[in-house]
Scaffold this active site. Sequence first.
Site, short mmCIF file in Angstrom:
data_model
loop_
_atom_site.label_atom_id
_atom_site.label_comp_id
_atom_site.label_asym_id
_atom_site.label_seq_id
_atom_site.Cartn_x
_atom_site.Cartn_y
_atom_site.Cartn_z
N HIS A 29 0.82 -1.21 0.00
CA HIS A 29 0.00 0.00 0.00
C HIS A 29 0.85 1.25 0.00
O HIS A 29 0.39 2.32 0.37
CB HIS A 29 -0.94 -0.01 1.22
CG HIS A 29 -2.05 -1.02 1.09
ND1 HIS A 29 -2.85 -1.38 2.16
CD2 HIS A 29 -2.44 -1.77 0.05
CE1 HIS A 29 -3.73 -2.29 1.76
NE2 HIS A 29 -3.48 -2.55 0.47
N ASN A 54 -3.37 -12.51 15.66
CA ASN A 54 -4.18 -11.30 15.68
C ASN A 54 -4.87 -11.13 17.03
O ASN A 54 -5.13 -12.12 17.72
CB ASN A 54 -5.22 -11.34 14.55
CG ASN A 54 -5.60 -9.95 14.06
OD1 ASN A 54 -4.76 -9.20 13.60
ND2 ASN A 54 -6.88 -9.61 14.20
C1 BV8 Z 1 -7.96 -1.70 -5.76
C2 BV8 Z 1 -4.01 3.94 2.21
C3 BV8 Z 1 -8.42 -1.84 -8.08
C4 BV8 Z 1 -2.79 4.34 2.87
C5 BV8 Z 1 -5.23 1.92 2.29
C6 BV8 Z 1 -16.29 -3.47 -2.10
C7 BV8 Z 1 -16.02 -4.78 -1.76
C8 BV8 Z 1 -14.73 -5.28 -1.83
C9 BV8 Z 1 -13.67 -4.47 -2.23
C10 BV8 Z 1 -13.95 -3.17 -2.57
C11 BV8 Z 1 -15.24 -2.67 -2.50
N1 BV8 Z 1 -15.19 -1.37 -2.88
C12 BV8 Z 1 -13.92 -1.05 -3.18
C13 BV8 Z 1 -13.15 -2.15 -3.01
C14 BV8 Z 1 -11.69 -2.25 -3.24
C15 BV8 Z 1 -10.96 -1.58 -2.09
C16 BV8 Z 1 -11.31 -2.26 -0.78
O1 BV8 Z 1 -10.85 -3.35 -0.51
N2 BV8 Z 1 -12.16 -1.60 0.03
C17 BV8 Z 1 -12.53 -2.23 1.30
C18 BV8 Z 1 -12.45 -1.20 2.42
C19 BV8 Z 1 -13.93 -2.81 1.16
N3 BV8 Z 1 -9.56 -1.77 -2.37
C20 BV8 Z 1 -8.92 -0.86 -3.13
O2 BV8 Z 1 -9.41 0.15 -3.55
C21 BV8 Z 1 -7.47 -1.21 -3.48
N4 BV8 Z 1 -7.27 -0.99 -4.87
O3 BV8 Z 1 -8.73 -2.57 -5.51
O4 BV8 Z 1 -7.68 -1.26 -7.02
C22 BV8 Z 1 -7.83 -1.27 -9.31
C23 BV8 Z 1 -7.21 -2.12 -10.22
C24 BV8 Z 1 -6.70 -1.60 -11.38
C25 BV8 Z 1 -6.76 -0.22 -11.63
C26 BV8 Z 1 -7.36 0.64 -10.70
C27 BV8 Z 1 -7.91 0.12 -9.54
C28 BV8 Z 1 -6.53 -0.29 -2.73
C29 BV8 Z 1 -6.50 -0.70 -1.28
C30 BV8 Z 1 -5.48 0.16 -0.53
C31 BV8 Z 1 -6.21 1.22 0.20
N5 BV8 Z 1 -5.29 2.00 1.01
N6 BV8 Z 1 -4.56 2.80 2.96
C32 BV8 Z 1 -3.11 4.79 4.23
O5 BV8 Z 1 -3.78 5.82 4.38
O6 BV8 Z 1 -2.68 4.08 5.14
S1 BV8 Z 1 -6.01 0.69 3.12
C33 BV8 Z 1 -5.73 0.76 4.78
O7 BV8 Z 1 -6.31 -0.47 5.27
C34 BV8 Z 1 -4.29 0.69 5.25
O8 BV8 Z 1 -3.35 0.55 4.21
C35 BV8 Z 1 -4.29 -0.58 6.12
O9 BV8 Z 1 -3.08 -1.18 6.23
C36 BV8 Z 1 -5.23 -1.38 5.34
C37 BV8 Z 1 -5.70 -2.69 5.82
O10 BV8 Z 1 -6.12 -2.55 7.15
P1 BV8 Z 1 -5.38 -3.46 8.24
O11 BV8 Z 1 -3.91 -3.30 8.07
O12 BV8 Z 1 -5.92 -4.83 8.16
O13 BV8 Z 1 -5.80 -2.71 9.56
P2 BV8 Z 1 -7.14 -2.94 10.38
O14 BV8 Z 1 -7.25 -1.86 11.40
O15 BV8 Z 1 -8.28 -3.19 9.43
O16 BV8 Z 1 -6.89 -4.33 11.15
C38 BV8 Z 1 -5.90 -4.38 12.16
C39 BV8 Z 1 -6.10 -5.71 12.87
O17 BV8 Z 1 -5.04 -5.88 13.80
C40 BV8 Z 1 -7.41 -5.75 13.65
O18 BV8 Z 1 -8.02 -7.01 13.43
C41 BV8 Z 1 -6.95 -5.63 15.12
O19 BV8 Z 1 -7.76 -6.39 15.98
C42 BV8 Z 1 -5.58 -6.23 15.07
N7 BV8 Z 1 -4.64 -5.68 16.05
C43 BV8 Z 1 -4.58 -4.41 16.52
N8 BV8 Z 1 -3.52 -4.31 17.37
C44 BV8 Z 1 -2.93 -5.54 17.41
C45 BV8 Z 1 -3.65 -6.41 16.57
N9 BV8 Z 1 -3.31 -7.71 16.41
C46 BV8 Z 1 -2.24 -8.16 17.09
N10 BV8 Z 1 -1.50 -7.37 17.92
C47 BV8 Z 1 -1.82 -6.08 18.11
N11 BV8 Z 1 -1.09 -5.32 18.95
#
Ligand code: BV8
Length: 245
Positions: A125, A214
């Site tokens: 990302h 996790n």
């Molecule tokens: C693409 C930007 C196509 C940088 C980020 C509908 C359905 C399905 C998919 C989609 C949809 N509508 C749109 C989409 C696609 C979309 C998507 O997936 N949306 C989701 C939200 C539904 N994806 C995209 O748009 C991607 N691109 O598909 O492009 C394309 C192809 C060709 C040409 C053009 C286009 C782009 C995705 C990237 C988006 N950018 N961030 C920034 O600002 O940071 S995403 C953002 O979420 C961050 O990068 C982050 O890393 C990422 C994922 O989140 P996680 O890392 O999993 O973090 P989260 O908080 O969710 O989870 C943390 C976990 O850790 C939790 O479970 C927690 O309990 C646990 N935890 C916490 N502390 C601890 C722990 N575990 C252990 N120890 C701890 N201490």
Amino acid sequence: MAGKHESRMETAKLASWMKQSKYTVVLTGAGMSTESGIPDFRSENGWWRRIDPRSVATKEVLYADYTLFHEFYSMRIRGLTCCKPHKGYYILAQWEKNNIINSIATQNVDRFHQIAGNHKVYELHGCIRTIRCDSCGTAHAMGDFLDGSGCTGCGGRLRPDVVLFGEALPRDTWEKAMTDIERAELVIVIGTSLQVYPVNQLPFMTRGRIAYINNEIGGDSHQFDLFIKGKAGDILCKLDEIITS
Ligand code: BV8
């Protein structure tokens, strides 16, 4: 949920898999950095709980509401200055050095894996620490972005080199991560809710085993060969104790 005893058994099992595996790849998410003081995105006090991801980290907002976009990313960049990689990051760096893991694919943009010493890191990302003009691609200093300047060349909008929602992931990085994960004998997924596409498909492309470390189990745990509920830093320390004993 697994009690203390079960977690200990699961940790011992994962350590034995790691010793057997000739090719281990790690996939990390924001949960890898919360113990360093960086909020994650979706758990209780994550960023997105207060700010909907699709309302900020998008190309649309970059053009429709640059003030919001700029404020959100400036806050995140400034928030990084007082944070540093925790012990778990240094364990992963030691494991790369000792050939216990082959590479790390990360959704994180804080570059903590490289700061801690890992070299083979796939930033799926992108990276929040470098800035470019969204129109002409010219690289700019962080200070230019933080003080709200426009591109010195074309006057375009400056933005961090992160992958925004709706943007494609860097092709070469994606290909390399996918190739590594496909050939891996073991994939260790740490600190991610696996809600973001296409990275959430990555672990399941492997021919090998998948272990999930996790705080909580997002989807159903049957997708994984092993699930260890706990904090990334703690579990990595426990694994390292077993592996190096
Ligand atoms: C693409 C930007 C196509 C940088 C980020 C509908 C359905 C399905 C998919 C989609 C949809 N509508 C749109 C989409 C696609 C979309 C998507 O997936 N949306 C989701 C939200 C539904 N994806 C995209 O748009 C991607 N691109 O598909 O492009 C394309 C192809 C060709 C040409 C053009 C286009 C782009 C995705 C990237 C988006 N950018 N961030 C920034 O600002 O940071 S995403 C953002 O979420 C961050 O990068 C982050 O890393 C990422 C994922 O989140 P996680 O890392 O999993 O973090 P989260 O908080 O969710 O989870 C943390 C976990 O850790 C939790 O479970 C927690 O309990 C646990 N935890 C916490 N502390 C601890 C722990 N575990 C252990 N120890 C701890 N201490």
